[in-house]
Design a protein around this motif. Structure first.
Motif, PDB file in Angstrom:
ATOM      1  N   VAL A   6      -9.348  -3.173  -2.166  1.00 22.48           N
ATOM      2  CA  VAL A   6      -8.089  -3.417  -1.459  1.00 22.48           C
ATOM      3  C   VAL A   6      -7.441  -4.655  -2.085  1.00 22.48           C
ATOM      4  O   VAL A   6      -8.074  -5.717  -2.163  1.00 22.48           O
ATOM      5  CB  VAL A   6      -8.318  -3.643   0.051  1.00 22.48           C
ATOM      6  N   ILE A   7      -6.189  -4.499  -2.539  1.00 23.41           N
ATOM      7  CA  ILE A   7      -5.512  -5.624  -3.188  1.00 23.41           C
ATOM      8  C   ILE A   7      -4.312  -6.143  -2.402  1.00 23.41           C
ATOM      9  O   ILE A   7      -3.710  -7.140  -2.799  1.00 23.41           O
ATOM     10  CB  ILE A   7      -5.100  -5.276  -4.635  1.00 23.41           C
ATOM     11  N   GLY A   8      -3.965  -5.499  -1.296  1.00 24.44           N
ATOM     12  CA  GLY A   8      -2.846  -6.010  -0.517  1.00 24.44           C
ATOM     13  C   GLY A   8      -2.489  -5.148   0.677  1.00 24.44           C
ATOM     14  O   GLY A   8      -3.010  -4.051   0.850  1.00 24.44           O
ATOM     15  N   ASN A   9      -1.601  -5.692   1.493  1.00 27.25           N
ATOM     16  CA  ASN A   9      -1.085  -5.006   2.679  1.00 27.25           C
ATOM     17  C   ASN A   9       0.338  -4.535   2.414  1.00 27.25           C
ATOM     18  O   ASN A   9       1.049  -5.123   1.611  1.00 27.25           O
ATOM     19  CB  ASN A   9      -1.036  -5.962   3.876  1.00 27.25           C
ATOM     20  N   VAL A  10       0.752  -3.520   3.144  1.00 30.08           N
ATOM     21  CA  VAL A  10       2.134  -3.059   3.106  1.00 30.08           C
ATOM     22  C   VAL A  10       2.741  -3.348   4.474  1.00 30.08           C
ATOM     23  O   VAL A  10       2.187  -2.963   5.492  1.00 30.08           O
ATOM     24  CB  VAL A  10       2.216  -1.545   2.794  1.00 30.08           C
ATOM     25  N   VAL A  11       3.873  -4.037   4.476  1.00 32.03           N
ATOM     26  CA  VAL A  11       4.575  -4.347   5.716  1.00 32.03           C
ATOM     27  C   VAL A  11       5.915  -3.637   5.678  1.00 32.03           C
ATOM     28  O   VAL A  11       6.653  -3.749   4.705  1.00 32.03           O
ATOM     29  CB  VAL A  11       4.788  -5.873   5.872  1.00 32.03           C
ATOM     30  N   ALA A  12       6.213  -2.882   6.728  1.00 31.67           N
ATOM     31  CA  ALA A  12       7.479  -2.145   6.789  1.00 31.67           C
ATOM     32  C   ALA A  12       8.069  -2.277   8.187  1.00 31.67           C
ATOM     33  O   ALA A  12       7.378  -2.061   9.181  1.00 31.67           O
ATOM     34  CB  ALA A  12       7.249  -0.674   6.458  1.00 31.67           C
ATOM     35  N   THR A  13       9.331  -2.620   8.246  1.00 25.59           N
ATOM     36  CA  THR A  13       9.980  -2.714   9.551  1.00 25.59           C
ATOM     37  C   THR A  13      10.389  -1.345  10.064  1.00 25.59           C
ATOM     38  O   THR A  13      10.508  -1.135  11.261  1.00 25.59           O
ATOM     39  CB  THR A  13      11.220  -3.625   9.482  1.00 25.59           C
ATOM     40  N   ARG A  14      10.614  -0.409   9.146  1.00 26.84           N
ATOM     41  CA  ARG A  14      10.934   0.974   9.519  1.00 26.84           C
ATOM     42  C   ARG A  14      10.018   1.888   8.728  1.00 26.84           C
ATOM     43  O   ARG A  14       9.823   1.692   7.533  1.00 26.84           O
ATOM     44  CB  ARG A  14      12.388   1.292   9.183  1.00 26.84           C
ATOM     45  N   LYS A  15       9.485   2.881   9.395  1.00 27.66           N
ATOM     46  CA  LYS A  15       8.607   3.819   8.705  1.00 27.66           C
ATOM     47  C   LYS A  15       8.684   5.186   9.356  1.00 27.66           C
ATOM     48  O   LYS A  15       9.143   5.324  10.493  1.00 27.66           O
ATOM     49  CB  LYS A  15       7.176   3.317   8.641  1.00 27.66           C
ATOM     50  N   TYR A  16       8.243   6.180   8.622  1.00 27.46           N
ATOM     51  CA  TYR A  16       8.183   7.542   9.122  1.00 27.46           C
ATOM     52  C   TYR A  16       7.336   7.537  10.394  1.00 27.46           C
ATOM     53  O   TYR A  16       6.299   6.859  10.444  1.00 27.46           O
ATOM     54  CB  TYR A  16       7.576   8.426   8.031  1.00 27.46           C
ATOM     55  N   SER A  33     -18.878  -0.677 -11.800  1.00 24.25           N
ATOM     56  CA  SER A  33     -19.070  -2.071 -12.193  1.00 24.25           C
ATOM     57  C   SER A  33     -17.963  -2.983 -11.681  1.00 24.25           C
ATOM     58  O   SER A  33     -17.969  -4.183 -11.922  1.00 24.25           O
ATOM     59  CB  SER A  33     -19.142  -2.178 -13.719  1.00 24.25           C
ATOM     60  N   GLY A  34     -16.961  -2.414 -11.006  1.00 19.62           N
ATOM     61  CA  GLY A  34     -15.876  -3.197 -10.456  1.00 19.62           C
ATOM     62  C   GLY A  34     -14.665  -3.333 -11.353  1.00 19.62           C
ATOM     63  O   GLY A  34     -13.742  -4.087 -11.052  1.00 19.62           O
ATOM     64  N   ASN A  35     -14.647  -2.604 -12.482  1.00 20.98           N
ATOM     65  CA  ASN A  35     -13.520  -2.651 -13.413  1.00 20.98           C
ATOM     66  C   ASN A  35     -12.422  -1.685 -12.980  1.00 20.98           C
ATOM     67  O   ASN A  35     -12.714  -0.569 -12.544  1.00 20.98           O
ATOM     68  CB  ASN A  35     -13.980  -2.292 -14.830  1.00 20.98           C
ATOM     69  N   ASP A  36     -11.158  -2.100 -13.119  1.00 18.47           N
ATOM     70  CA  ASP A  36     -10.029  -1.231 -12.784  1.00 18.47           C
ATOM     71  C   ASP A  36     -10.046   0.004 -13.675  1.00 18.47           C
ATOM     72  O   ASP A  36     -10.317  -0.097 -14.869  1.00 18.47           O
ATOM     73  CB  ASP A  36      -8.705  -1.973 -12.990  1.00 18.47           C
ATOM     74  N   VAL A  37      -9.750   1.168 -13.078  1.00 22.00           N
ATOM     75  CA  VAL A  37      -9.786   2.408 -13.870  1.00 22.00           C
ATOM     76  C   VAL A  37      -8.469   3.170 -13.906  1.00 22.00           C
ATOM     77  O   VAL A  37      -8.286   4.018 -14.764  1.00 22.00           O
ATOM     78  CB  VAL A  37     -10.913   3.358 -13.390  1.00 22.00           C
ATOM     79  N   ALA A  49     -10.256  -2.281   7.026  1.00 21.62           N
ATOM     80  CA  ALA A  49     -10.490  -2.956   5.751  1.00 21.62           C
ATOM     81  C   ALA A  49      -9.417  -4.015   5.533  1.00 21.62           C
ATOM     82  O   ALA A  49      -8.385  -4.030   6.206  1.00 21.62           O
ATOM     83  CB  ALA A  49     -10.460  -1.941   4.608  1.00 21.62           C
ATOM     84  N   GLY A  50      -9.660  -4.901   4.575  1.00 22.47           N
ATOM     85  CA  GLY A  50      -8.690  -5.942   4.265  1.00 22.47           C
ATOM     86  C   GLY A  50      -8.756  -6.309   2.801  1.00 22.47           C
ATOM     87  O   GLY A  50      -9.630  -5.848   2.061  1.00 22.47           O
ATOM     88  N   PRO A  51      -7.822  -7.138   2.342  1.00 17.21           N
ATOM     89  CA  PRO A  51      -7.784  -7.539   0.934  1.00 17.21           C
ATOM     90  C   PRO A  51      -9.129  -8.075   0.457  1.00 17.21           C
ATOM     91  O   PRO A  51      -9.779  -8.864   1.140  1.00 17.21           O
ATOM     92  CB  PRO A  51      -6.700  -8.618   0.903  1.00 17.21           C
ATOM     93  N   GLY A  52      -9.550  -7.580  -0.711  1.00 12.37           N
ATOM     94  CA  GLY A  52     -10.828  -7.978  -1.294  1.00 12.37           C
ATOM     95  C   GLY A  52     -11.970  -7.033  -0.986  1.00 12.37           C
ATOM     96  O   GLY A  52     -12.990  -7.036  -1.678  1.00 12.37           O
ATOM     97  N   ASP A  53     -11.843  -6.205   0.051  1.00 10.66           N
ATOM     98  CA  ASP A  53     -12.905  -5.261   0.403  1.00 10.66           C
ATOM     99  C   ASP A  53     -13.007  -4.143  -0.623  1.00 10.66           C
ATOM    100  O   ASP A  53     -12.006  -3.679  -1.160  1.00 10.66           O
ATOM    101  CB  ASP A  53     -12.653  -4.627   1.773  1.00 10.66           C
ATOM    102  N   ILE A  54     -14.230  -3.703  -0.884  1.00 11.93           N
ATOM    103  CA  ILE A  54     -14.480  -2.507  -1.688  1.00 11.93           C
ATOM    104  C   ILE A  54     -14.582  -1.354  -0.688  1.00 11.93           C
ATOM    105  O   ILE A  54     -15.307  -1.448   0.308  1.00 11.93           O
ATOM    106  CB  ILE A  54     -15.782  -2.620  -2.515  1.00 11.93           C
ATOM    107  N   ILE A  79      -8.481   5.579   3.724  1.00 12.27           N
ATOM    108  CA  ILE A  79      -9.696   4.790   3.514  1.00 12.27           C
ATOM    109  C   ILE A  79     -10.695   5.221   4.579  1.00 12.27           C
ATOM    110  O   ILE A  79     -10.409   5.150   5.774  1.00 12.27           O
ATOM    111  CB  ILE A  79      -9.404   3.283   3.624  1.00 12.27           C
ATOM    112  N   VAL A  80     -11.882   5.682   4.139  1.00 18.02           N
ATOM    113  CA  VAL A  80     -12.857   6.231   5.077  1.00 18.02           C
ATOM    114  C   VAL A  80     -14.125   5.390   5.219  1.00 18.02           C
ATOM    115  O   VAL A  80     -14.974   5.705   6.045  1.00 18.02           O
ATOM    116  CB  VAL A  80     -13.240   7.685   4.703  1.00 18.02           C
ATOM    117  N   GLY A  81     -14.260   4.333   4.427  1.00 18.86           N
ATOM    118  CA  GLY A  81     -15.448   3.497   4.554  1.00 18.86           C
ATOM    119  C   GLY A  81     -15.325   2.204   3.785  1.00 18.86           C
ATOM    120  O   GLY A  81     -14.615   2.130   2.782  1.00 18.86           O
ATOM    121  N   VAL A  82     -16.018   1.160   4.275  1.00 23.79           N
ATOM    122  CA  VAL A  82     -16.122  -0.111   3.566  1.00 23.79           C
ATOM    123  C   VAL A  82     -17.497  -0.132   2.908  1.00 23.79           C
ATOM    124  O   VAL A  82     -18.510   0.145   3.550  1.00 23.79           O
ATOM    125  CB  VAL A  82     -15.958  -1.308   4.530  1.00 23.79           C
TER     126      VAL A  82
END
Length: 92
Positions: A6-16, A33-37, A49-54, A79-82
């Protein structure tokens, strides 16, 4: 299923309407190994989950809709598991 960080949150004032009550996070797929793919994407969080979690991400629309809503809702990823730990054993 994909392994991601997880690298960030999405904030929206209006959404579907179907997204109300769901936290949307930005996830970066990684290898064991934790490398971006590949490129990052948005995913609905069901496990607090939150930023930094795998995390484990199901990136298939039908599974996401079954977990979160109805067949008409535009969910594509959930996201189904930490992940607590990734262990790799060498094959001999």
């Amino acid at each position: 299923m994909k392994l991601a960080r997880v690298i960030g949150n999405v904030v929206a004032t209006r959404k579907y309407p179907c997204f109300k009550g769901h936290k949307v996070l930005i996830v970066q797929p990684i290898d064991e190994s934790g490398n971006d793919v590949s490129k990052s994407f948005l995913s609905c969080d069901t496990v607090d989950a939150g930023p930094g979690d795998i995390v484990l991400v199901e990136q298939e629309g039908n599974a996401a809709r079954q977990l979160l809503g109805t067949m008409q809702d535009p969910f594509h990823s959930v996201i189904v598991g930490v992940v607590d730990r990734v262990s790799i054993t060498e094959e001999e």
